[in-house]
Write a protein that holds these residues in place. Structure first.
Motif, PDB file in Angstrom:
ATOM      1  N   ALA A  45      86.228   7.729 -57.248  1.00 27.97           N
ATOM      2  CA  ALA A  45      86.309   6.445 -57.944  1.00 27.97           C
ATOM      3  C   ALA A  45      85.112   6.271 -58.869  1.00 27.97           C
ATOM      4  O   ALA A  45      84.476   5.233 -58.883  1.00 27.97           O
ATOM      5  CB  ALA A  45      86.349   5.317 -56.911  1.00 27.97           C
ATOM      6  N   GLY A  46      84.785   7.325 -59.610  1.00 29.82           N
ATOM      7  CA  GLY A  46      83.565   7.257 -60.418  1.00 29.82           C
ATOM      8  C   GLY A  46      82.414   6.862 -59.515  1.00 29.82           C
ATOM      9  O   GLY A  46      81.554   6.063 -59.876  1.00 29.82           O
ATOM     10  N   MET A  47      82.448   7.436 -58.303  1.00 30.80           N
ATOM     11  CA  MET A  47      81.493   6.985 -57.289  1.00 30.80           C
ATOM     12  C   MET A  47      80.159   7.720 -57.373  1.00 30.80           C
ATOM     13  O   MET A  47      80.110   8.949 -57.368  1.00 30.80           O
ATOM     14  CB  MET A  47      82.080   7.142 -55.887  1.00 30.80           C
ATOM     15  N   THR A  48      79.107   6.937 -57.444  1.00 29.62           N
ATOM     16  CA  THR A  48      77.759   7.477 -57.565  1.00 29.62           C
ATOM     17  C   THR A  48      77.215   7.904 -56.207  1.00 29.62           C
ATOM     18  O   THR A  48      77.393   7.197 -55.218  1.00 29.62           O
ATOM     19  CB  THR A  48      76.838   6.378 -58.144  1.00 29.62           C
ATOM     20  N   TYR A  57      78.211  11.323 -60.368  1.00 28.62           N
ATOM     21  CA  TYR A  57      79.475  11.031 -59.683  1.00 28.62           C
ATOM     22  C   TYR A  57      79.863  12.229 -58.813  1.00 28.62           C
ATOM     23  O   TYR A  57      79.720  13.379 -59.233  1.00 28.62           O
ATOM     24  CB  TYR A  57      80.620  10.842 -60.674  1.00 28.62           C
ATOM     25  N   GLU A  88      72.904   8.351 -63.093  1.00 29.71           N
ATOM     26  CA  GLU A  88      73.609   8.580 -61.828  1.00 29.71           C
ATOM     27  C   GLU A  88      74.478   9.833 -61.877  1.00 29.71           C
ATOM     28  O   GLU A  88      74.804  10.326 -62.944  1.00 29.71           O
ATOM     29  CB  GLU A  88      74.519   7.378 -61.539  1.00 29.71           C
ATOM     30  N   ARG A 119      74.811   5.592 -49.274  1.00 29.54           N
ATOM     31  CA  ARG A 119      76.165   6.101 -49.001  1.00 29.54           C
ATOM     32  C   ARG A 119      76.108   7.418 -48.255  1.00 29.54           C
ATOM     33  O   ARG A 119      76.990   7.711 -47.435  1.00 29.54           O
ATOM     34  CB  ARG A 119      76.939   6.245 -50.325  1.00 29.54           C
ATOM     35  N   GLN A 135      80.521  -5.556 -60.667  1.00 32.49           N
ATOM     36  CA  GLN A 135      81.623  -5.234 -59.780  1.00 32.49           C
ATOM     37  C   GLN A 135      81.018  -5.148 -58.385  1.00 32.49           C
ATOM     38  O   GLN A 135      80.042  -4.412 -58.186  1.00 32.49           O
ATOM     39  CB  GLN A 135      82.137  -3.868 -60.177  1.00 32.49           C
ATOM     40  N   PHE A 164      88.984   1.142 -63.479  1.00 31.36           N
ATOM     41  CA  PHE A 164      87.726   1.752 -63.913  1.00 31.36           C
ATOM     42  C   PHE A 164      88.017   2.821 -64.981  1.00 31.36           C
ATOM     43  O   PHE A 164      87.796   4.016 -64.762  1.00 31.36           O
ATOM     44  CB  PHE A 164      87.062   2.371 -62.668  1.00 31.36           C
ATOM     45  N   THR A 172      79.050  -2.078 -56.174  1.00 25.91           N
ATOM     46  CA  THR A 172      78.756  -0.910 -57.005  1.00 25.91           C
ATOM     47  C   THR A 172      77.249  -0.792 -57.207  1.00 25.91           C
ATOM     48  O   THR A 172      76.483  -1.699 -56.855  1.00 25.91           O
ATOM     49  CB  THR A 172      79.424  -1.038 -58.390  1.00 25.91           C
ATOM     50  N   THR A 173      76.838   0.318 -57.795  1.00 29.57           N
ATOM     51  CA  THR A 173      75.404   0.499 -58.042  1.00 29.57           C
ATOM     52  C   THR A 173      74.896  -0.565 -59.016  1.00 29.57           C
ATOM     53  O   THR A 173      73.753  -0.992 -58.911  1.00 29.57           O
ATOM     54  CB  THR A 173      75.114   1.909 -58.582  1.00 29.57           C
ATOM     55  N   ASP A 184      78.970   0.908 -65.360  1.00 25.52           N
ATOM     56  CA  ASP A 184      78.861   2.299 -65.811  1.00 25.52           C
ATOM     57  C   ASP A 184      79.238   2.426 -67.295  1.00 25.52           C
ATOM     58  O   ASP A 184      80.099   1.691 -67.780  1.00 25.52           O
ATOM     59  CB  ASP A 184      79.772   3.194 -64.977  1.00 25.52           C
ATOM     60  N   PHE A 211      86.773  -1.495 -54.392  1.00 24.19           N
ATOM     61  CA  PHE A 211      85.755  -0.438 -54.402  1.00 24.19           C
ATOM     62  C   PHE A 211      84.973  -0.419 -53.090  1.00 24.19           C
ATOM     63  O   PHE A 211      84.694   0.646 -52.530  1.00 24.19           O
ATOM     64  CB  PHE A 211      84.812  -0.606 -55.608  1.00 24.19           C
TER      65      PHE A 211
HETATM   66  N1  GLN Z   1      79.422   4.279 -60.213  1.00 25.35           N
HETATM   67  C1  GLN Z   1      79.424   2.981 -59.608  1.00 25.35           C
HETATM   68  C2  GLN Z   1      79.226   3.109 -58.124  1.00 25.35           C
HETATM   69  O1  GLN Z   1      79.438   4.144 -57.571  1.00 25.35           O
HETATM   70  C3  GLN Z   1      80.687   2.202 -59.917  1.00 25.35           C
HETATM   71  C4  GLN Z   1      81.950   2.847 -59.456  1.00 25.35           C
HETATM   72  C5  GLN Z   1      83.198   1.986 -59.631  1.00 25.35           C
HETATM   73  O2  GLN Z   1      83.114   0.809 -59.889  1.00 25.35           O
HETATM   74  N2  GLN Z   1      84.349   2.553 -59.485  1.00 25.35           N
HETATM   75  O3  GLN Z   1      78.833   2.170 -57.476  1.00 25.35           O
END
Ligand code: GLN
Length: 282
Positions: free
Chosen positions: A128-131, A243, A241, A136, A175, A74, A178-179, A217, A111
């Motif tokens: 993980a660039g997680m929204t 993170y 979004e 969640r 992916q 990512f 993911t969102t 993203d 993920f």
């Molecule tokens: N921001 C997206 C999510 O949280 C994708 C994150 C990712 O693929 N690492 O779902």
């Protein structure tokens, strides 16, 4: 307290922005808006329940280590360079670990496995660039936000798809978990969506014509478009979004310590420095 308010304000501002700017993407905008509002509500109630935590109360999955789960495909948040995981999240996590006086250990996984690993305490945090999403928040806590993102649509340069509406009836690669997956499945229907373990695999499917578009993203989208010939990102933004770092609901002391560390990294300009290193100004 102040940071939570900032998140809520940012979420609401994002929701309002969507409402004002997303003419022609009515479905997507209203869903995002309601999601952001609920996220804000959950964040507010989480704040009410939070007690003043002490750093000594932090439980670590492995003593002396801050164990982080991520999905290292990512860019520019986490990816491999010479067999080492680098990126914005990796660097910020390294500094958080230093501030906590422990060593950082990164575990690369799918993920979709990250939240479970955090919830069961197999790892200390997910970065993980997680929204932050309402769903969640039911199973994990989130730190203060450290970045904003937007879901975008990647298509081939000569694609007839010009707006989110044009995705109707098309095959869309995402992916898994993911969102992007959540929005695409909701808006376009399960049958329209093809799920991949890695963003890169979804983009490869677009290049070879298996899917007509990829929803992902914005920053990884830029990296993938730069690395592949003949792709472009649509101007139409899909959804706004935030993170944040995912932590266990049983480890409030860690969440508080992460927030403190993030606050310091924001205040002294370190976070901006790291972001600018990986995302050069256009
Ligand atoms: N921001 C997206 C999510 O949280 C994708 C994150 C990712 O693929 N690492 O779902």
């Amino acid at each position: 307290m102040k940071n939570f308010k900032k998140i809520i304000a940012a979420l609401l501002a994002g929701a309002m922005l969507m409402a004002f700017t997303a003419c022609g993407t009515a479905n997507t905008a209203s869903e995002t808006e309601s999601m952001n509002e609920s996220v804000a509500e959950s964040a507010a109630s989480a704040e009410d329940g939070a007690s003043a935590a002490d750093a000594a109360d932090i439980k670590f999955a492995t003593a002396g280590k801050l164990t982080m789960a991520t999905n290292a495909s990512f860019p520019p948040y986490e990816y491999y360079e010479n067999e080492k995981i680098v990126g914005i999240d990796a660097e910020v996590a390294e500094l958080i670990a230093q501030k906590l006086g422990v060593e950082l250990e990164i575990k690369d996984m799918e993920f979709g496995s990250i939240i479970g690993a955090v919830q069961t305490g197999a790892v200390d945090m997910g970065m993980a660039g997680m929204t932050v999403t309402e769903d969640r928040l039911k199973t994990v806590d989130f730190s203060d936000s450290y970045a904003t993102a937007v879901q975008v649509v990647i298509v081939k340069e000569d694609s007839e798809i010009a707006t989110v509406e044009d995705l109707e009836g098309k095959k869309v690669g995402v992916q898994e978990n993911t969102t992007g997956d959540i929005y695409a499945s909701k808006d376009l229907g399960e049958d329209a969506v093809k799920r991949y373990n890695k963003g890169n695999d979804a983009v490869a499917a677009l290049v070879s014509g298996v899917v007509d578009a990829v929803i992902i993203d914005n920053e990884p989208a830029k990296s993938f478009v730069a690395a592949n010939e003949g792709l472009k990102i649509l101007d139409t933004s899909y959804a706004d979004e935030q993170y944040a770092v995912a932590t266990s609901k049983d480890n409030t002391a860690l969440t508080e310590a992460i927030n403190k560390a993030l606050g310091e990294l924001k205040a002294d300009g370190t976070l901006d420095e790291i972001v600018n290193k990986y995302i050069p100004a256009e």
